[in-house]
Write a protein that holds these residues in place. Sequence first.
Motif, PDB file in Angstrom:
ATOM      1  N   PHE A 184       0.855  -1.195   0.000  1.00 12.58           N
ATOM      2  CA  PHE A 184       0.000   0.000   0.000  1.00 12.58           C
ATOM      3  C   PHE A 184       0.887   1.241   0.000  1.00 12.58           C
ATOM      4  O   PHE A 184       1.832   1.330   0.774  1.00 12.58           O
ATOM      5  CB  PHE A 184      -0.893  -0.001   1.250  1.00 12.58           C
ATOM      6  N   TRP A 216      -4.937   0.281   4.914  1.00 12.38           N
ATOM      7  CA  TRP A 216      -3.499   0.022   4.836  1.00 12.38           C
ATOM      8  C   TRP A 216      -3.074  -1.224   5.609  1.00 12.38           C
ATOM      9  O   TRP A 216      -2.188  -1.958   5.191  1.00 12.38           O
ATOM     10  CB  TRP A 216      -2.698   1.253   5.277  1.00 12.38           C
ATOM     11  N   TYR A 255      -2.576  -4.793   4.055  1.00 14.44           N
ATOM     12  CA  TYR A 255      -1.453  -5.053   3.137  1.00 14.44           C
ATOM     13  C   TYR A 255      -0.224  -5.517   3.917  1.00 14.44           C
ATOM     14  O   TYR A 255      -0.004  -5.077   5.049  1.00 14.44           O
ATOM     15  CB  TYR A 255      -1.114  -3.773   2.350  1.00 14.44           C
ATOM     16  N   THR A 309       3.535  -1.292   3.805  1.00 10.09           N
ATOM     17  CA  THR A 309       3.033   0.067   3.584  1.00 10.09           C
ATOM     18  C   THR A 309       4.224   0.981   3.350  1.00 10.09           C
ATOM     19  O   THR A 309       5.136   1.042   4.179  1.00 10.09           O
ATOM     20  CB  THR A 309       2.222   0.559   4.808  1.00 10.09           C
ATOM     21  N   MET A 335       0.990   4.864   0.956  1.00 14.36           N
ATOM     22  CA  MET A 335       0.234   5.771   1.833  1.00 14.36           C
ATOM     23  C   MET A 335       0.667   7.212   1.606  1.00 14.36           C
ATOM     24  O   MET A 335       1.839   7.537   1.809  1.00 14.36           O
ATOM     25  CB  MET A 335       0.530   5.357   3.286  1.00 14.36           C
TER      26      MET A 335
END
Length: 209
Positions: free
Chosen positions: A135, A173, A176, A179, A137
Amino acid sequence: MSRCKILSNKFSRYGILFVVSAPSGAGKTTLCDALRQTPDFVYSVSCTTRPPRSGEVDGEDYRFLSRDDFLARVKAGEFLEHAKVHEHYYGTLRQPLIDNLKKGVDVLIDIDTQGAAGIRNCGDPFVRDALTDVFIMPPNLEELRRRLTKRRTETAQQIEARLKTAAREMKHWRDYRYTIISKSMEEDLQKFRQIMGAERILSRRLILQ
Ligand code: 5GP
């Protein structure tokens, strides 16, 4: 076994399925474009029923299918996952993906949190074992707003809608494995490459001949 990637006279492995998700504006497209410059994986091209946007190439950006063709393929079980986003269908074809993974070829899929969940929860243990999800972010919503405003491709109203979607997507998040807190494109790329490097030498992925 002989079809998968040979690493030495003793070891081989199947391909890894790298799934990357990020709210729009988090730099995912730029990151994926940069990753595609050094192609040590294949990029999974999704199917969609939405019409191509100007500059989009069939088979490169998406496979553009008619609604009837798409729904017939859904019925035939050809999609690993599919979803209706706004008024159009999107989906990932199962067979090309599995063929690559079985040959030991790594595959990158750029997909939203809904699609990633579909792959994570798919019924196929081979796909689930191959999966590594990442992910991206955005540092915060204000930075995302700044990035979206700077690229000047959306109206103020569209930016607000995207920020709303982003806020919703950012809550996922933890689903996953990795991140990456987005900084510069170079830093994000370096981190993604580190993940790829580590995943490729995971003991559990190695097959002793
Ligand atoms: P766009 O039409 O802007 O290219 O994409 C619209 C949305 O569809 C995005 O959120 C994108 O991530 C999602 N999408 C693209 N390909 C797929 C796919 O194969 N499966 C699913 N579930 N969503 C997809």
